[in-house]
Scaffold this motif. Structure first.
Motif, short mmCIF file in Angstrom:
data_model
loop_
_atom_site.label_atom_id
_atom_site.label_comp_id
_atom_site.label_asym_id
_atom_site.label_seq_id
_atom_site.Cartn_x
_atom_site.Cartn_y
_atom_site.Cartn_z
N UNK A 102 -8.37 -3.59 30.92
CA UNK A 102 -9.18 -4.75 30.47
C UNK A 102 -9.75 -4.48 29.09
N UNK A 103 -10.30 -3.29 28.94
CA UNK A 103 -10.89 -2.94 27.64
C UNK A 103 -9.82 -2.91 26.56
N UNK A 104 -8.66 -2.32 26.89
CA UNK A 104 -7.60 -2.18 25.89
C UNK A 104 -7.06 -3.54 25.47
N UNK A 105 -6.91 -4.50 26.40
CA UNK A 105 -6.43 -5.83 26.05
C UNK A 105 -7.45 -6.55 25.17
N UNK B 109 -2.16 -14.40 29.19
CA UNK B 109 -1.49 -14.06 30.45
C UNK B 109 -1.83 -12.63 30.87
N UNK B 110 -1.79 -11.72 29.90
CA UNK B 110 -2.06 -10.32 30.22
C UNK B 110 -3.48 -10.13 30.72
N UNK B 111 -4.46 -10.76 30.02
CA UNK B 111 -5.85 -10.59 30.43
C UNK B 111 -6.10 -11.18 31.80
N UNK B 112 -5.50 -12.34 32.05
CA UNK B 112 -5.67 -12.93 33.38
C UNK B 112 -5.09 -12.07 34.47
N UNK C 295 -7.85 -6.28 38.78
CA UNK C 295 -9.15 -5.64 38.99
C UNK C 295 -9.81 -6.17 40.25
N UNK C 296 -9.68 -7.49 40.47
CA UNK C 296 -10.27 -8.07 41.68
C UNK C 296 -9.58 -7.53 42.93
N UNK C 297 -8.25 -7.48 42.90
CA UNK C 297 -7.51 -6.96 44.05
C UNK C 297 -7.89 -5.51 44.33
#
Length: 682
Positions: free
Chosen positions: A636-639, A659-662, A668-670
């Motif tokens: 997440x941080x890298x994106x 798309x990548x961030x989503x 992360x949620x999973x």
């Protein structure tokens, strides 16, 4: 042209007919004799062993040996079995299926062996018969025959026409062959005759003239003396008709002839001037250590003469020089201690000193004390069957003298196994809630590598703070230049560091999260401080893996996806990777100057995919979830960091980035849901 050397060893100790008593020694006879005959350093025979076979098998092997021979071949046949005679006085060798009342059809006739020998093309044939042909039975003696018959009459030497045939038997016509001193001994051992035969060949003691070869006549003389020494009631017999000597084996007992010292050195050793003789002693001492043994022995003889006849000062110097070449064996005493009956302990004697002091041969004081020469020494093995103390000697003899090594110890009976305790019925404990194998109680104390890993993770977090303040001198720069993106990464790394010290999380969760975070920090972004932070986090990950490897409570490995979490993680990781790849393609198409940024996107996508796959497949599952959590948080941080690499032109839409961030947020949620479920189950 030199022919082949072939040996056939026939050993029959087990018999189907109850009228023929079993013999303990033939099996041991065959094993021991085959070993020494096949030794390339001793006899170099091609050996074939026939053990406990029927009469037709034995007869077939005997006929094949003699029929398939050439004139230059050396053939040796050894029989170890019962010897029987028919009512008409014919001699037979007993086989496993022999019936005393049907010898003609169930035993091997001596006449058949004789005919095979006569028809053979070989001019050098030796027949060794460890059988007896008459006598009596008394306690401690195993009789191998009944009735009187002379084996040498069955194999007359005159019938060989002096072509090179020889027969040597274990005993004469009125004696019996001994298998050992005690009939009740359950441990098989070679017979007296074959034991002496094997010892004479193996040690070289049968080489009476010490010329380096064991001739057939020398072998018989050695057998006669050895068997009579061990058992005065047994007398080996022979009928040898040989043209010239037949050499059966090599020997290490070769007598070394001294080489005369040079005339000038001999003259110096006898010179009236004392100092000239002292100089001669020095030169003789140098020759004494030569690799050329005849030269060394010649020098030793002169020094011996000077030590015995010269004045005291010269004699002492010569004796001191000779002392360097004395025979020395280490250790000087072998104490075996307690030896369990039936075992064969082995020890080694090592010779020391110059070559002349190591040119030795070994002899033992007892038949149970076996000596095998190896290199610059010998292996000493014991073959003991009697309970009690034993005391023997190994004599080491060389050109310069001899020494004795004492061998002692105690033979004890093998202890009986302790009786198994009777089972005690204990009520089963109450069932405990089932726990998965990976839910292991934490260690009482942390592994040292765990502490080191936590320390380096803290150092990485500190460097990330330095990066944040470097990117923005004030609040506006802090947000515009992306310095704020290091704060979430700082939080993730700090959380991983703390997890390395908490007892409940330092075994799997802490190492997993630190390793996942370190994976994405492997992407270099250029700033030196960032490199330092990444390096510290990498060292922390290595130390964490070492701590996991040293933990015996579980084993780290890979497995197949077993639930929906792993499948969902793999799918979302693939979507995020696809989005980053799309964004990389847009950057590369936008401008060649942005190609390097596009390559960074591709590198991030590949590393992220590898990390997500590992997190989904790693076992134990708790370690895998923590690893995936570190990869996801770092992703997440890298994106978010990479969004600052987008050019301001509208030609780059940022759709791939979205798309990548989503996908990463969904992953992360999973991961959080899986971690919560794992905690609830525990």
């Amino acid at each position: 042209m030199t022919g082949e050397r072939r040996a056939l060893i026939i050993a029959n100790g087990e018999y189907d007919n109850p009228g023929l008593s079993s013999l303990r020694s033939p099996a041991a006879d065959a094993e021991a004799l085959a070993e020494v005959l096949a030794d390339r350093g001793v006899s170099e025979f091609d050996v074939q062993v026939v053990r406990d076979e029927t009469a037709h098998v034995i007869a077939s092997r005997v006929e094949d040996l003699f029929a398939d021979s050439a004139p230059d071949d050396v053939l040796l046949v050894h029989f170890s079995c019962h010897g029987l005679k028919s009512e008409s006085g014919e001699l037979f060798f007993a086989a496993r299926n022999t019936r005393p009342e049907r010898l003609a059809s169930s035993a091997v006739p001596a006449d058949f062996v004789q005919r095979c020998m006569r028809m053979s093309r070989s001019r050098s044939i030796v027949l060794l018969l460890d059988c007896c042909y008459g006598g009596a039975f008394s306690q401690g003696v195993a009789v191998r025959a009944s009735g009187d018959v002379n084996v040498l009459d069955a194999f007359p030497g005159g019938g060989f026409g002096g072509r090179g045939r020889a027969v040597i038997t274990a005993s004469n016509s009125i004696e019996y062959a001994f298998e050992g001193d005690h009939l009740a001994d359950e441990h098989a051992r070679p017979s007296v005759f074959t034991s002496a035969l094997v010892d004479g060949l193996r040690t070289g003691d049968a080489d009476r003239d010490e010329d380096g070869w064991i001739a057939l006549s020398e072998l018989y003389d050695y057998l006669f003396d050895s068997v009579r020494e061990r058992n005065p009631n047994q007398t080996p017999s022979r009928d040898i008709e040989m043209q010239g000597e037949l050499y059966l084996a090599r020997s290490r007992r070769r007598r070394i002839k001294p080489s005369p010292v040079p005339a000038d050195l001999r003259a110096a050793s006898e010179d009236p001037n004392m100092f000239t003789r002292l100089g001669a002693v020095t030169e003789l001492q140098r020759r004494l250590t030569s690799e050329n043994l005849p030269v060394a022995i010649g020098a030793h003889e002169v020094l011996t003469t000077m030590a015995q006849t010269d004045i005291q000062h010269i004699a002492e110097a010569a004796a001191l020089a000779r002392r360097e070449a004395r025979v020395r064996a280490e250790p000087g005493e072998l104490r075996f201690g307690e030896v369990v009956r039936g075992t064969r302990p082995v020890a080694r004697i090592r010779l020391e000193g110059p070559p002349i002091a190591r040119a030795c041969r070994f002899s033992s004081s007892h038949s149970w004390l076996r000596v095998t020469e190896v290199g610059d020494g010998a292996e000493i093995s014991l073959d003991l069957a009697e309970i009690g103390a034993f005391d023997g000697r190994v004599t080491v003899t060389g050109p310069t003298g001899e020494t004795t090594v004492r061998v002692e110890g105690q033979v004890v009976q093998e202890p009986a196994p302790a009786p198994e305790p009777e089972p005690v019925l204990v009520p089963p404990p109450p069932p405990e809630p089932a726990r998965r194998a990976e839910s292991v109680a934490p260690r009482a104390t942390a592994d040292p590598f765990t502490r080191v890993a936590g320390g380096f993770a803290i150092a990485a977090a500190i460097f990330l703070v330095v990066i944040a303040f470097t990117l923005g001198k004030d609040v506006e720069d802090f947000f515009e230049d992306g310095g704020w993106t290091t704060i979430p990464y700082f939080a993730l790394v700090s959380g991983g560091a703390v997890a390395m010290f908490v007892p409940k999380t330092r075994r799997m969760i802490g190492p997993g999260s630190v390793c996942g975070l370190a994976l994405l920090m492997a992407i270099p972004l250029g700033a030196p401080v960032y490199v330092l932070a990444g390096g510290c986090l990498f060292v922390a990950a290595v130390c964490a893996l070492v701590a996991v490897r040293r933990d015996r409570g579980f084993r780290l490995g890979l497995g197949r996806p077993r639930d929906g979490f792993a499948v969902a993680a793999l799918v979302l990781a693939l979507v995020a990777t696809t989005g980053l790849a799309i964004q990389a393609g847009e950057l590369i198409d936008y401008s060649s100057s942005r190609a390097d940024e596009g390559a960074v996107y591709l590198e991030v996508s590949v590393i992220f995919l590898i990390g997500a796959v590992l997190g989904a497949l790693l076992r134990p599952e708790a370690f895998g979830i923590a690893f995936l959590g570190g990869v996801t948080g770092g992703g997440i941080v890298m994106v978010c960091v990479l969004v600052y690499a987008l050019p301001s032109s509208s030609s780059v839409t940022g759709a791939g980035w979205g798309i990548a961030l989503g996908a990463v947020l969904a992953l992360a949620a999973v991961t959080a849901f899986a971690a919560f479920g794992k905690t609830a189950k525990a």
